[in-house]
Design a protein around this motif. Structure first.
Motif, short mmCIF file in Angstrom:
data_model
loop_
_atom_site.label_atom_id
_atom_site.label_comp_id
_atom_site.label_asym_id
_atom_site.label_seq_id
_atom_site.Cartn_x
_atom_site.Cartn_y
_atom_site.Cartn_z
N UNK A 186 -43.15 -109.51 3.04
CA UNK A 186 -42.46 -108.97 4.21
C UNK A 186 -42.52 -107.45 4.20
N UNK A 187 -42.45 -106.86 5.36
CA UNK A 187 -42.45 -105.42 5.48
C UNK A 187 -41.01 -104.92 5.49
N UNK A 188 -40.74 -103.93 4.68
CA UNK A 188 -39.41 -103.32 4.62
C UNK A 188 -39.54 -101.83 4.86
N UNK A 189 -38.42 -101.18 5.10
CA UNK A 189 -38.41 -99.73 5.28
C UNK A 189 -37.41 -99.14 4.30
N UNK A 190 -37.86 -98.12 3.59
CA UNK A 190 -36.96 -97.45 2.66
C UNK A 190 -36.14 -96.40 3.41
N UNK A 191 -34.88 -96.29 3.04
CA UNK A 191 -34.02 -95.28 3.66
C UNK A 191 -33.73 -94.16 2.67
N UNK A 192 -34.53 -94.10 1.60
CA UNK A 192 -34.34 -93.08 0.58
C UNK A 192 -34.56 -91.69 1.19
N UNK A 193 -33.67 -90.77 0.86
CA UNK A 193 -33.76 -89.42 1.41
C UNK A 193 -34.87 -88.63 0.72
N UNK A 194 -35.66 -87.91 1.51
CA UNK A 194 -36.72 -87.05 1.00
C UNK A 194 -36.27 -85.60 1.22
N UNK A 195 -36.22 -84.85 0.13
CA UNK A 195 -35.84 -83.43 0.22
C UNK A 195 -37.09 -82.63 0.56
N UNK A 196 -37.00 -81.79 1.58
CA UNK A 196 -38.14 -80.97 1.99
C UNK A 196 -37.65 -79.54 2.23
N UNK A 197 -38.46 -78.55 1.85
CA UNK A 197 -38.04 -77.16 2.00
C UNK A 197 -38.39 -76.61 3.38
N UNK A 198 -37.70 -75.56 3.76
CA UNK A 198 -38.02 -74.87 5.01
C UNK A 198 -39.26 -74.01 4.83
#
Length: 168
Positions: A61-73
């Motif tokens: 099955x296909x799932x989606x992760x809701x894990x937060x990705x930190x990205x810089x400005x």
């Protein structure tokens, strides 16, 4: 070639806990060890697009992760370059540095975050919203026909799906 392929198949079928040296070629013994894979770029683009893969397959099955990705400005592109003398594709852009990496530190190659796309919803349906830099005035939140001012803190909290950086 077929003998090499057969040896590779044999190597892949050997369990990690089996003892003894692995042999790809009779003259070269292979040993099991940790590995590191790294992708480096030889030339950075004027606009850097980063896709965050949020879908994954789990037991069919296909799932989606809701894990937060930190990205810089502000993102420094130099750690991702294969050579110290990497240049962007912008016209008349000088080389970022020269010489070997062992002699000097890489010259920073700054990128400024210009837009973020966020997918809200599950793996099969949902809605896309975007955050767009509004010059020096801050950020805009855009959803269909709605445009609102928002703060950088709100952009940082979103679940980024696409990031767009512009070479400075």
């Amino acid at each position: 070639v077929s003998m090499m392929a057969t040896k590779l198949q044999v190597l892949q079928s050997i369990s990690p806990d089996e003892q003894g040296p692995l042999m790809l070629d009779e003259a070269i013994p292979l040993k099991r060890c940790g590995a590191f894979k790294c992708l480096l770029l030889t030339r950075l683009p004027a606009i850097l697009s980063i896709h965050v893969q949020r879908r994954y397959y789990n037991l069919g099955t296909t799932s989606k992760t809701s894990q937060h990705v930190i990205f810089p400005e502000i993102l420094d592109g130099s750690p991702y370059c294969a050579y110290n003398n990497v240049q962007t594709m912008q016209e008349n852009q000088p080389f970022a540095g020269s010489g070997s990496k062992s002699q000097q530190l890489p010259t920073p190659i700054p990128y400024r975050l210009m837009a973020v796309i966020e997918h809200q919803g599950g793996p099969y349906s949902g809605h896309y919203v975007s955050y767009r830099r509004d010059g020096d005035r801050g950020w805009l939140w855009i959803s269909d026909d709605t445009v609102q001012q928002c703060k950088w803190e709100r952009v940082q909290r979103c679940q980024a799906y696409m990031l767009f950086y512009e070479a400075m």
